[in-house]
Design an enzyme around this catalytic site. Structure first.
Site, PDB file in Angstrom:
ATOM      1  N   GLY A 118     178.570  86.488 147.737  1.00  0.00           N
ATOM      2  CA  GLY A 118     178.714  86.460 149.386  1.00  0.00           C
ATOM      3  C   GLY A 118     179.360  87.741 149.883  1.00  0.00           C
ATOM      4  CG  ASP A 143     180.288  79.461 154.513  1.00  0.00           C
ATOM      5  OD1 ASP A 143     180.277  78.365 154.249  1.00  0.00           O
ATOM      6  OD2 ASP A 143     181.231  80.368 154.058  1.00  0.00           O
ATOM      7  NE  ARG A 178     186.942  51.964 163.173  1.00  0.00           N
ATOM      8  CZ  ARG A 178     186.904  51.399 162.038  1.00  0.00           C
ATOM      9  NH1 ARG A 178     186.162  51.522 161.058  1.00  0.00           N
ATOM     10  NH2 ARG A 178     188.008  50.482 161.643  1.00  0.00           N
TER      11      ARG A 178
HETATM   12  O1  F6P Z   1     182.167  80.257 151.661  1.00  0.00           O
HETATM   13  C1  F6P Z   1     181.759  78.922 151.248  1.00  0.00           C
HETATM   14  C2  F6P Z   1     182.972  78.057 151.401  1.00  0.00           C
HETATM   15  O2  F6P Z   1     182.576  76.676 150.504  1.00  0.00           O
HETATM   16  C3  F6P Z   1     183.395  77.896 152.850  1.00  0.00           C
HETATM   17  O3  F6P Z   1     182.780  77.104 153.517  1.00  0.00           O
HETATM   18  C4  F6P Z   1     184.701  77.107 152.543  1.00  0.00           C
HETATM   19  O4  F6P Z   1     185.769  77.595 153.563  1.00  0.00           O
HETATM   20  C5  F6P Z   1     185.428  77.949 151.182  1.00  0.00           C
HETATM   21  O5  F6P Z   1     184.082  78.591 150.613  1.00  0.00           O
HETATM   22  C6  F6P Z   1     186.129  77.000 150.184  1.00  0.00           C
HETATM   23  O6  F6P Z   1     186.499  77.895 149.218  1.00  0.00           O
HETATM   24  P1  F6P Z   1     187.114  77.336 147.943  1.00  0.00           P
HETATM   25  O7  F6P Z   1     186.124  76.559 147.160  1.00  0.00           O
HETATM   26  O8  F6P Z   1     187.636  78.537 147.219  1.00  0.00           O
HETATM   27  O9  F6P Z   1     187.940  76.124 148.213  1.00  0.00           O
END
Ligand code: F6P
Length: 365
Positions: A118, A143, A178
């Site tokens: 990324g 993302d 809900r």
């Molecule tokens: O960037 C991908 C992602 O899954 C985000 O959507 C999320 O905030 C983050 O990585 C979670 O990271 P980790 O796997 O380190 O908890």
């Protein structure tokens, strides 16, 4: 002697990584004089003593495009420029191991590197390129927050997983009258949330790009309960915030982990809704890492494979310092610099947001 290309996956995993690896290996096989090797856990495989690298062949990558995760494993604690080294007393010192990394790669007789990762990983690629490493990037993230490509693989799989979960929440929410809140990933971008809200038919969608007014959200929900009974389904992005609150996050206590950890905004929203006069029963679901796991959907497998083939061809053409990109229906390349210089937010004046609003989805603005 065959020429070697080194492949690695860095940062969080993402459905489609294995399809890229397989695409690179299959394309390289078309050239008689190339061999593909993989470094385990991003660059850590090279930096370790003994090194952890493995040959990648048609046989060892057969059928992997269907599998989630990455056969090369990954880490977000392996930045060679800020590398955490454990001392004997248990303390940690951060050191720059980039020169050592490049030297080791050259000693292995590696011609060039393909880094699949990324924005964080591609920033590292850029710095290594500046230091003389022959490197190309392949963008990945669920993302979809990289600006130099229209889509990243993994995104559509995440949206599908989120939509499947949302569909399940709709029937239980409707049965109990809900308000169901579903929190999805996405960091500072609302792509997963917005696509899921449209696909699933959400009543409310809250994204980081549009700070919400809780009173407007409650008003919209209460209208659905005017005739006594109703139900409402909300998708909220993990990075969403209201006009009066900050992003829900915490510092990570993991050594070498460079991001803050997002998550839990669904519970905050639940409290905000109650405090603002929402009378309905509310339940929260935080989808978390299910969105990153399992089999990639077909379109992600295709995109990932195209990226893999292109990345190897960039090596053949010595197009270093660039990243593969999917722009306007073409597989093309962009400079790593351009790829990492701006973040891909949802444009609030985009047709996507316009369409969502015009099918009745409220954003609390
Ligand atoms: O960037 C991908 C992602 O899954 C985000 O959507 C999320 O905030 C983050 O990585 C979670 O990271 P980790 O796997 O380190 O908890």
């Amino acid at each position: 002697m065959k020429k070697k290309v080194l492949v690695l996956t860095g940062g969080g995993d993402c459905p489609g990584l294995n399809a890229v690896i397989r695409g690179i290996v299959k394309r390289a096989k078309q050239e008689k004089d190339w061999q593909v090797v993989g470094s385990m856990e991003a660059f850590n495989g090279i930096l370790r003593d003994p090194m952890e690298i493995k040959k990648l062949s048609n046989r060892s990558t057969a059928g992997i495009h269907v599998k989630g995760g990455t056969i090369l494993k990954t880490t977000n604690k392996g930045n060679p420029f800020d590398f955490p080294m454990k001392n004997e007393d248990g303390s940690v010192t951060i050191i720059d191991r980039s020169d050592e990394l490049i030297e080791k790669i050259q000693d292995l007789g590696i011609e060039a590197v393909i880094s699949i990762g990324g924005d964080g990983s591609q920033r590292i690629s850029q710095k290594l390129f500046d230091q003389g490493l022959n490197i190309v990037g392949v963008p990945k993230t669920i993302d979809n927050d990289l600006s130099a490509t229209n889509y990243t693989f993994g995104f559509r799989t995440a949206v599908q997983i989120a939509t499947d979960s949302f569909d399940k929440l709709v029937t239980t929410g409707e049965s109990h009258h809900r308000v169901m809140i579903m929190e999805v990933m996405g960091r500072d971008a609302g792509w997963i949330a917005l696509h899921t809200a449209i696909a699933g038919g959400a009543e409310v969608c809250l994204i980081p790009e549009i700070p919400y007014d809780i009173n407007k959200v409650v008003k919209h929900i209460n209208q659905r309960y005017e005739k006594g009974k109703g139900f409402a389904n909300i998708v909220i992005a993990e990075g969403a915030k209201s006009l009066n609150t900050k992003i829900v996050s915490k510092e990570s206590d993991e050594t070498g982990y460079e991001h803050v950890r997002l998550g839990g905004v669904a519970y905050q929203l639940s409290e905000q809704l109650k405090a603002a006069g929402c009378k309905a029963d509310i339940r929260e679901t935080v989808l978390g890492h299910t969105q990153r796991g399992g089999t990639p959907v077909a379109s992600d497998r295709v995109l990932a494979t195209l990226f893999g083939v292109k990345a190897f061809e960039m090596i053949l053409n010595k197009e270093y310092g660039k990243m593969v990109s999917y722009l306007n229906n073409e597989i093309t390349t962009v400079s790593l610099e351009a790829a990492t210089s701006s973040y891909n937010y949802v444009a609030t004046d985009s047709f996507l947001v316009h369409a969502a609003k015009n099918i009745g989805i409220a954003f609390g603005d």
